[in-house]
Design an enzyme around this catalytic site. Structure first.
Site, PDB file in Angstrom:
ATOM      1  N   HIS A 533      41.239  49.814  42.963  1.00  0.00           N
ATOM      2  CA  HIS A 533      42.304  49.118  43.687  1.00  0.00           C
ATOM      3  C   HIS A 533      42.603  47.774  43.024  1.00  0.00           C
ATOM      4  CE1 HIS A 533      40.966  52.003  46.821  1.00  0.00           C
ATOM      5  NE2 HIS A 533      42.253  52.007  47.137  1.00  0.00           N
ATOM      6  N   HIS A 537      46.586  49.920  39.597  1.00  0.00           N
ATOM      7  CA  HIS A 537      46.952  50.774  40.730  1.00  0.00           C
ATOM      8  C   HIS A 537      48.236  50.271  41.378  1.00  0.00           C
ATOM      9  CE1 HIS A 537      46.746  53.075  44.429  1.00  0.00           C
ATOM     10  NE2 HIS A 537      46.653  51.960  45.147  1.00  0.00           N
ATOM     11  N   HIS A 571      50.760  45.873  47.915  1.00  0.00           N
ATOM     12  CA  HIS A 571      50.105  46.528  49.048  1.00  0.00           C
ATOM     13  C   HIS A 571      48.582  46.472  49.005  1.00  0.00           C
ATOM     14  CE1 HIS A 571      49.327  49.790  46.221  1.00  0.00           C
ATOM     15  NE2 HIS A 571      48.564  50.371  47.138  1.00  0.00           N
ATOM     16  N   ASP A 572      47.982  46.082  47.876  1.00  0.00           N
ATOM     17  CA  ASP A 572      46.523  45.982  47.786  1.00  0.00           C
ATOM     18  C   ASP A 572      46.077  44.621  47.265  1.00  0.00           C
ATOM     19  OD1 ASP A 572      45.379  48.255  48.842  1.00  0.00           O
ATOM     20  OD2 ASP A 572      45.789  49.447  47.058  1.00  0.00           O
ATOM     21  N   ASP A 682      51.281  55.761  47.275  1.00  0.00           N
ATOM     22  CA  ASP A 682      49.901  55.302  47.185  1.00  0.00           C
ATOM     23  C   ASP A 682      48.984  56.404  46.655  1.00  0.00           C
ATOM     24  OD1 ASP A 682      47.849  53.523  47.396  1.00  0.00           O
ATOM     25  OD2 ASP A 682      47.550  53.780  49.549  1.00  0.00           O
TER      26      ASP A 682
END
Length: 870
Positions: A533, A537, A571-572, A682
């Site tokens: 992550h 990614h 998003h991460d 994702d």
């Protein structure tokens, strides 16, 4: 002339002298004055006697005379109808002069046992003695406007009934007087057509009576005092009626004083109660649940209720919710699963919507009451008192008391609880403030931790990226099989800028390239160096979303397209390579701040923090409404990457699509597609070509195994997917993940957006490969069992010479191992790929099969040498 008496003229008033001389009787001079003579003189000269007593006789002496006279005459005790006796019929007022009456009134009204019947009984006795009545009766008015006998002075009367009758004429004397509200004197009790039944209490000897109404200040009838004389006594005179009226005027004053005293005492008790509530609640504000439990306990004590409930108002969703319930058992008030229901349902919903106080004596006769709870629990709800809780003029909650223990809830209960509700509102408000302060402290700790690790991009990084020209076109970037991991790490920001500029230009949105560069580089810097992550990614997920936006015939708004792309990129942010469950289990400060979707909330808040940095706001050209909308959409998209929310979102979208009800004009439908698209992007590694996916899964599982190793070091047992010792189960886990999550997600995507069909095709192809590996793994296990069985059978044989191993056997074993190599590679991942969606790690895949936590460059991972080594 009084013979033998030396009169001091200074002591005799002028009018008394005239009275003496005016007497028709002349007294002979004599050295010895006889008592009869003095007595006759005093009878003939009452003014002289009055003047003499006032000037020469002490007040105590007068009181002693009065007491001796009553001892000689005797008296009967006054009996109340409830069986109690007033010990002394002599009115306390009879023993003092008029100027001292207020002292007796004060002593009487300060008595804790004082009530209306007792005060009026004392007044009636006083009036009876003032007019020398042979007896008296006291009648009071009840709530049904009926007269009932409160007290009587003689036991010679026939036993009366408690109720005398309604207030109306042509019945009894007290009823007639209560009806007219005027006093009445009658010397002929029998045969009067106004009250043919005579006195309220039947007596055989009463012939003369005075009846005086007891009136409140607003002419409200409180009761009637009935004074009577028996046969053989002198009838009452009008002067005696006037005396009785004057005495009973005190009734209204006494009652006002008693009610005032009782009200003050009641208020004092309430104040003491509220003081105890305040001390208990505000001295120990630990959490909202603690405050709610204390409010419920004190509410039950205040109105003597059997159970209590407190519902808080969610103004955004217009719902009532509660987590603490009074079950009436020992384990009551234990936090349970939160329940929610609309504000327009039930008794509590009505109170929350209207602010109206509801006092329901019989719950089953009220249409707003919901009987389902009683049917489920077996509890019988009888009476309900439901009241709103305000704070700053807004309803923030509703307290509902059920089943008053000693009857039904009264108006006094409503008034008392109305004051209590103010303190409830303050307590809940302060509990929320305390919770916010506590959360702010945790946020501060997280911020310090983040800032100690991250920083903004520096000028050197900015200039290096700015000097690299953004290409006008990138071949094959819109292919679903495109490998973002093949892009060098230093070139990824340029590709991000290319895609972001393209989306801005799609809808002619204004943008600042310098802000885009700083934003992109800072986002890259805020991804940690974890195995999966990571920045690689994030780049791959953003590319997957860009492909969907550019290739499909969607009808997302320009703001929604931009929000989808930026959400994928961020998003991460600051992912630690750990799952949400691990963050909660390890008591991370993040878990203390966000109780659900822990990491996803952190990712969004970190995104907002970067946007607020100077020179990083890529949305500065949007209007205020657009800026607010895009932040809301980004939050929605990032939270949707939590697989805990995926199943409900996909189920709703699938149901809408199957029914043919989907509409791009419906904002809720578009948000469902956005949420599903985030999950599909994702999980983009699951539909990539087989060789690439095998490498990615190896990296994913390395991150999961690192978490499992950390859990094992803490004495915990990791889940199978996190356990490095169970990596041989990976093919089966991947099959389950593809079938249970990936394919359903891609299929509903293809149903709404047919152009995304390559996602389904790639996932199906990979599923076939994983099933083959799973089957081979199962076959290998069977062979292993057979070998173990053969070994057990030959253990008893004695081998004199060691067997000679043929070279060909070694080759065969090596060949088998090479055949199972892909499965072995997958063994380095011990978990559902659900975790790669739920906690989305994504670093550049490491080269080789070492468990080293360092992440080599993507080129090394994807190089042909790495492939040959595998």
């Amino acid at each position: 002339v009084v013979v033998g008496v030396t009169c001091n003229p200074a002591l005799v008033p002028h009018h008394s002298s005239r009275s003496v001389h005016s007497s028709s009787t002349m007294y002979a001079r004599s050295p010895d004055l006889q008592p009869e003579t003095v007595t006759q003189f005093l009878f003939d000269n009452p003014d002289f006697l009055d003047s003499f007593v006032q000037q020469h006789v002490l007040e105590d002496k007068i009181r002693q005379w009065s007491q001796r006279k009553h001892k000689v005459q005797g008296h009967n005790p006054v009996a109340l109808t409830n069986g109690d006796l007033i010990k002394d019929q002599r009115s306390n007022w009879k023993n003092c002069v008029q100027s001292k009456k207020w002292r007796i009134l004060q002593d009487l009204t300060k008595d804790n046992t004082t009530n209306k019947a007792r005060v009026f009984t004392e007044l009636a006795a006083c009036a009876a003695e003032s007019v020398n009545a042979d007896g008296h009766n006291l009648y009071l008015v009840d709530e049904q406007n009926q007269l009932f006998l409160a007290s009587k002075s003689s036991r010679n009367q026939r036993a009366p009934t408690a109720c005398v009758g309604r207030i109306e004429p042509r019945t009894s004397l007290p009823a007639y007087v209560a009806y007219t509200k005027e006093s009445l004197l009658t010397n002929s009790l029998l045969g009067d057509p106004r009250f043919p039944l005579g006195m309220g209490v039947e007596t055989e000897r009463g012939v003369s009576a005075i009846a005086v109404p007891l009136l409140h200040g607003n002419n409200l009838i409180l009761g009637v005092v009935e004074l009577y004389r028996n046969y053989g006594s002198m009838p009452f005179s009008p002067e005696e009626e006037e005396v009785a009226e004057m005495m009973l005027v005190w009734a209204d004053i006494c009652m006002e004083y008693v009610e005032m005293y009782n009200s003050m005492m009641k208020q004092r008790k309430l104040n003491d109660f509220l003081l105890a509530v305040t001390k208990s609640i505000f001295q120990d504000i630990v959490s909202m649940d603690t405050v709610i439990m204390k409010i419920m306990n004190y509410a039950k004590k205040l109105v003597i209720a059997d159970r209590a409930s407190l519902f808080l108002v969610d103004t955004k969703s217009r719902e009532l919710y509660a987590r603490i319930f009074d079950t009436g058992r020992v384990e009551e008030h234990i936090p349970q699963k939160e329940i929610r229901f609309p504000m327009d349902r039930g008794v509590a919903g009505h109170v929350a919507s209207t602010g109206e106080v509801l006092n329901i004596a019989d719950a089953y006769t009220d249409s707003r009451f919901n009987r389902d709870v009683d049917l489920q629990t077996g509890y019988r709800t009888k009476s309900i008192l439901c009241m709103p809780i305000y704070n700053r003029g807004n309803i923030i909650g509703v307290v509902q008391m059920v089943n008053k223990i000693d009857g039904v809830f009264t108006k006094a209960d409503e008034e008392s609880f109305e004051t209590f509700a103010i303190y409830c509102g303050l307590a809940l408000h302060h509990a929320k403030l305390y919770d916010k302060i506590r959360r702010s402290e945790q946020k501060y700790r997280v911020a310090v931790e983040v800032l100690s690790y991250h920083s903004q991009c520096n000028d050197e990084e900015y200039m290096l990226t700015k000097n690299v020209p953004i290409p006008s076109d990138i071949p094959d970037i819109l292919d679903y099989d495109y490998s973002p991991w093949a892009i060098d790490s230093d070139h990824k920001p340029v590709y991000v800028l290319y895609m972001m500029r393209d989306i801005f230009k799609m809808h002619s949105q204004r943008f600042d390239l310098d802000d885009m560069i700083r934003f992109t580089l800072t986002v890259r810097k805020n991804y940690r160096n974890v195995p999966y992550h990571n920045w690689a990614h994030a780049f791959s997920v953003a590319h997957a979303m860009f492909t969907v936006i550019k290739t499909s015939e969607h009808r997302f708004t320009p703001i929604e397209c931009l929000a989808l792309y930026v959400a994928c990129l961020c998003h991460d942010l600051d992912h630690r390579g750990k799952t949400n469950a691990f963050m909660v289990k390890s008591a991370s400060p993040l878990a203390a701040i966000y109780s659900t979707s822990t990491m996803e909330h952190h990712h969004f808040n970190h995104t907002v923090t970067i946007l607020q940095n100077e020179g990083h706001n890529i949305f500065k050209h949007l209007t205020s409404a657009e800026y607010k909308q895009i932040l809301s959409d980004i939050r929605h998209c990032i939270l949707a990457t939590d697989l805990a929310l995926f199943f409900a979102n996909r189920s709703r979208l699938q149901d809408i699509a199957d029914k043919g009800e989907f509409s791009w004009d419906n904002a809720d439908h578009r948000r469902l597609v956005m949420a599903n698209s985030m999950t599909a992007a994702d999980l983009c590694s699951m539909y990539k070509p087989w060789k690439l996916q095998v490498q990615l899964v190896d990296v994913i599982m390395e991150e999961f195994w690192q978490q499992g190793d950390e859990e094992r070091s803490q004495g915990l047992t990791p889940m199978p997917m996190m356990d490095r010792q169970k990596k041989n189960e990976l093919p089966h886990l991947e099959v389950g993940f593809l079938v249970g999550i990936c394919l359903p997600c891609y299929e509903v995507m293809a149903q709404i957006l047919p152009e995304t069909k390559p996602m389904v095709n790639g996932a199906v192809a990979n599923l076939k490969k994983w099933r083959e590996l799973a089957d081979k793994e199962a076959l290998e296990k069977e062979k292993e069992k057979e070998r173990e069985k053969q070994t057990e059978e030959t253990q008893d044989e004695v081998i004199k010479e060691p067997p000679v191993t043929k070279p060909s056997d070694d080759v065969i074993v090596t060949s088998e191992k090479n055949t199972l190599l892909p499965a072995d590679v997958l063994d380095d991942s011990a978990s559902d790929t659900s975790f790669l969606a739920a906690d989305k790690p994504l670093p550049d895949p490491p080269s080789g099969r070492t468990s080293n936590t360092s992440v080599p460059s993507e080129k090394t991972v994807l190089s042909s040498q790495s492939e040959e080594s595998r």
